[in-house]
Design a protein around this motif. Structure first.
Motif, PDB file in Angstrom:
ATOM      1  N   THR A   4       0.414  -1.528  -0.061  1.00  0.00           N
ATOM      2  CA  THR A   4      -0.380  -0.123   0.195  1.00  0.00           C
ATOM      3  C   THR A   4       0.793   1.263   0.068  1.00  0.00           C
ATOM      4  O   THR A   4       1.866   1.601   0.051  1.00  0.00           O
ATOM      5  CB  THR A   4      -1.085   0.165   1.057  1.00  0.00           C
ATOM      6  OG1 THR A   4      -0.134   0.397   2.162  1.00  0.00           O
ATOM      7  CG2 THR A   4      -1.861  -1.509   1.645  1.00  0.00           C
ATOM      8  N   ASN A  16      -4.750   8.049   3.867  1.00  0.00           N
ATOM      9  CA  ASN A  16      -5.476   7.091   3.058  1.00  0.00           C
ATOM     10  C   ASN A  16      -4.399   5.900   2.515  1.00  0.00           C
ATOM     11  O   ASN A  16      -3.412   6.404   1.747  1.00  0.00           O
ATOM     12  CB  ASN A  16      -6.426   7.480   2.197  1.00  0.00           C
ATOM     13  CG  ASN A  16      -7.078   8.481   1.877  1.00  0.00           C
ATOM     14  OD1 ASN A  16      -8.363   7.875   2.292  1.00  0.00           O
ATOM     15  ND2 ASN A  16      -6.853   9.707   2.291  1.00  0.00           N
ATOM     16  N   VAL A  18      -3.772   3.213  -0.291  1.00  0.00           N
ATOM     17  CA  VAL A  18      -4.408   3.036  -0.806  1.00  0.00           C
ATOM     18  C   VAL A  18      -3.338   1.797  -1.761  1.00  0.00           C
ATOM     19  O   VAL A  18      -1.652   1.773  -1.734  1.00  0.00           O
ATOM     20  CB  VAL A  18      -4.435   3.878  -2.457  1.00  0.00           C
ATOM     21  CG1 VAL A  18      -4.984   3.303  -2.756  1.00  0.00           C
ATOM     22  CG2 VAL A  18      -5.164   5.444  -1.909  1.00  0.00           C
ATOM     23  N   PRO A  19      -3.820   0.740  -1.710  1.00  0.00           N
ATOM     24  CA  PRO A  19      -3.386  -1.085  -2.258  1.00  0.00           C
ATOM     25  C   PRO A  19      -2.630  -0.319  -3.784  1.00  0.00           C
ATOM     26  O   PRO A  19      -3.373   0.758  -4.304  1.00  0.00           O
ATOM     27  CB  PRO A  19      -4.579  -1.523  -2.636  1.00  0.00           C
ATOM     28  CG  PRO A  19      -5.045  -1.169  -1.628  1.00  0.00           C
ATOM     29  CD  PRO A  19      -5.323   0.024  -1.308  1.00  0.00           C
ATOM     30  N   ASP A  21      -2.212  -1.197  -6.818  1.00  0.00           N
ATOM     31  CA  ASP A  21      -2.829  -2.055  -7.458  1.00  0.00           C
ATOM     32  C   ASP A  21      -4.380  -1.437  -8.033  1.00  0.00           C
ATOM     33  O   ASP A  21      -4.392  -1.737  -8.619  1.00  0.00           O
ATOM     34  CB  ASP A  21      -3.358  -3.372  -8.077  1.00  0.00           C
ATOM     35  CG  ASP A  21      -4.085  -4.018  -6.688  1.00  0.00           C
ATOM     36  OD1 ASP A  21      -3.943  -2.698  -5.726  1.00  0.00           O
ATOM     37  OD2 ASP A  21      -4.661  -5.367  -6.197  1.00  0.00           O
ATOM     38  N   ARG A  22      -4.110  -0.740  -7.199  1.00  0.00           N
ATOM     39  CA  ARG A  22      -5.358   0.398  -7.284  1.00  0.00           C
ATOM     40  C   ARG A  22      -5.757   2.470  -7.555  1.00  0.00           C
ATOM     41  O   ARG A  22      -5.669   2.495  -7.672  1.00  0.00           O
ATOM     42  CB  ARG A  22      -6.347   0.846  -6.304  1.00  0.00           C
ATOM     43  CG  ARG A  22      -6.755  -0.997  -5.795  1.00  0.00           C
ATOM     44  CD  ARG A  22      -8.082  -0.737  -5.171  1.00  0.00           C
ATOM     45  NE  ARG A  22      -9.400   0.418  -5.640  1.00  0.00           N
ATOM     46  CZ  ARG A  22     -10.322   0.779  -4.645  1.00  0.00           C
ATOM     47  NH1 ARG A  22     -10.072   1.028  -3.382  1.00  0.00           N
ATOM     48  NH2 ARG A  22     -10.889   1.760  -5.055  1.00  0.00           N
ATOM     49  N   LEU A  23      -3.648   2.256  -7.609  1.00  0.00           N
ATOM     50  CA  LEU A  23      -3.782   3.531  -7.713  1.00  0.00           C
ATOM     51  C   LEU A  23      -3.758   4.163  -9.263  1.00  0.00           C
ATOM     52  O   LEU A  23      -4.375   5.008  -9.617  1.00  0.00           O
ATOM     53  CB  LEU A  23      -1.804   3.900  -7.833  1.00  0.00           C
ATOM     54  CG  LEU A  23      -1.503   3.391  -6.917  1.00  0.00           C
ATOM     55  CD1 LEU A  23      -0.199   3.375  -6.281  1.00  0.00           C
ATOM     56  CD2 LEU A  23      -1.644   4.859  -5.375  1.00  0.00           C
ATOM     57  N   GLN A  25      -7.326   3.346 -10.448  1.00  0.00           N
ATOM     58  CA  GLN A  25      -8.476   3.099 -10.909  1.00  0.00           C
ATOM     59  C   GLN A  25      -8.975   4.832 -10.154  1.00  0.00           C
ATOM     60  O   GLN A  25     -10.170   4.552  -9.603  1.00  0.00           O
ATOM     61  CB  GLN A  25      -8.487   1.690 -10.533  1.00  0.00           C
ATOM     62  CG  GLN A  25      -8.368   0.990 -10.516  1.00  0.00           C
ATOM     63  CD  GLN A  25      -8.691  -0.278  -9.753  1.00  0.00           C
ATOM     64  OE1 GLN A  25      -9.582  -0.129  -8.738  1.00  0.00           O
ATOM     65  NE2 GLN A  25      -8.877  -1.655  -9.964  1.00  0.00           N
ATOM     66  N   ARG A  26      -7.700   5.351  -9.907  1.00  0.00           N
ATOM     67  CA  ARG A  26      -8.409   6.900  -9.549  1.00  0.00           C
ATOM     68  C   ARG A  26      -9.209   7.100  -8.107  1.00  0.00           C
ATOM     69  O   ARG A  26     -10.274   7.340  -7.729  1.00  0.00           O
ATOM     70  CB  ARG A  26      -9.121   7.061 -10.236  1.00  0.00           C
ATOM     71  CG  ARG A  26      -8.514   7.196 -12.407  1.00  0.00           C
ATOM     72  CD  ARG A  26      -9.225   8.947 -12.395  1.00  0.00           C
ATOM     73  NE  ARG A  26      -9.747   9.533 -11.713  1.00  0.00           N
ATOM     74  CZ  ARG A  26      -8.746  11.004 -11.392  1.00  0.00           C
ATOM     75  NH1 ARG A  26      -8.314  11.308 -12.445  1.00  0.00           N
ATOM     76  NH2 ARG A  26      -9.722  11.363 -11.039  1.00  0.00           N
ATOM     77  N   PRO A  27      -8.521   6.284  -7.043  1.00  0.00           N
ATOM     78  CA  PRO A  27      -8.390   6.033  -5.779  1.00  0.00           C
ATOM     79  C   PRO A  27      -9.573   7.053  -5.351  1.00  0.00           C
ATOM     80  O   PRO A  27      -8.889   8.917  -5.606  1.00  0.00           O
ATOM     81  CB  PRO A  27      -7.663   5.542  -5.083  1.00  0.00           C
ATOM     82  CG  PRO A  27      -6.381   6.682  -5.479  1.00  0.00           C
ATOM     83  CD  PRO A  27      -7.086   5.834  -7.495  1.00  0.00           C
ATOM     84  N   LYS A  28     -10.233   7.684  -4.547  1.00  0.00           N
ATOM     85  CA  LYS A  28     -10.817   8.569  -3.843  1.00  0.00           C
ATOM     86  C   LYS A  28     -10.429   8.377  -1.960  1.00  0.00           C
ATOM     87  O   LYS A  28     -10.513   7.074  -1.593  1.00  0.00           O
ATOM     88  CB  LYS A  28     -12.341   8.770  -4.170  1.00  0.00           C
ATOM     89  CG  LYS A  28     -12.657   8.897  -4.913  1.00  0.00           C
ATOM     90  CD  LYS A  28     -14.090   8.481  -5.599  1.00  0.00           C
ATOM     91  CE  LYS A  28     -14.200   9.455  -7.372  1.00  0.00           C
ATOM     92  NZ  LYS A  28     -15.881   9.411  -7.523  1.00  0.00           N
TER      93      LYS A  28
END
Length: 145
Positions: A4, A16, A18-19, A21-23, A25-28
Motif C-alpha cells: 500500500t 489514506n 491505497v493498495p 494495484d488500485r493507484l 483506478q483513480r482512488p478517492k
C-alpha cells in the motif's frame, strides 16, 4: 497482503492507505470522497502541505507561488500541463506564499516560482524559476528515480 501507499487527501488532509494495484483506478478519499490523484494541481494550505510532505509515499510536486508574481502566473498553465504529463507518477499541489508566508519560511523558499518534490516524508529535489511542462516533468522523474 498487497503493498500500500499512504496518500494524504489534498482536500481534507486525511491520510489514506491505497493498495498499489488500485493507484491506476483513480482512488478517492475515504473521508471526503475527493480524488486522491487529481488530474490538475490542487491549491493547498500550510497544514495540508505539512502533512502531505511528511507522510506521503507517492511523489508530491509543490509549486510555491504568489498572485503578484508575473513568472508565477505565466507558469500556471505549464504546471497544469505537467500534471497531465505526470498523471499516476506524482501529484501536483500549489501553495500561495502570500497567504501562507510560513510556508516560505518553513521550506526556506528564497524566490518564486519555486518547485519542491517530496517523497517518503522528505524533500528530494528543488528547482527555482519558470520552466516548460515537459522539462518540469522530466526533472521530477529524474528526481524520484
Amino acid at each position: 497482503m498487497a503493498e500500500t501507499s499512504v496518500i494524504t487527501c489534498l482536500a481534507c488532509a486525511q491520510a489514506n492507505r491505497v493498495p498499489a494495484d488500485r493507484l491506476a483506478q483513480r482512488p478517492k478519499c475515504g473521508t471526503c470522497g475527493a480524488a486522491l490523484l487529481p488530474l490538475k494541481p490542487v491549491e493547498v494550505d500550510l497544514s495540508t502541505l505539512r502533512k502531505a510532505s511528511t507522510t506521503d509515499q507517492l511523489p508530491l510536486l509543490v509549486d510555491f507561488w504568489a498572485p503578484w508574481c508575473g513568472p508565477c502566473r505565466a507558469m500556471a498553465p505549464e504546471f497544469e500541463k505537467a500534471a497531465a504529463l505526470l498523471q499516476g507518477e506524482a501529484r501536483l499541489a500549489k501553495i500561495d506564499t502570500e497567504r501562507s508566508p510560513e510556508a516560505s519560511a518553513r521550506w526556506n523558499i528564497r524566490g518564486i516560482p519555486a518547485f519542491v518534490v517530496f517523497r517518503n516524508g522528505r524533500e528530494v529535489a528543488r528547482l527555482a524559476g519558470a520552466r516548460p511542462a515537459a522539462q518540469l516533468a522530466d526533472w521530477v522523474r529524474q528526481a524520484v528515480s
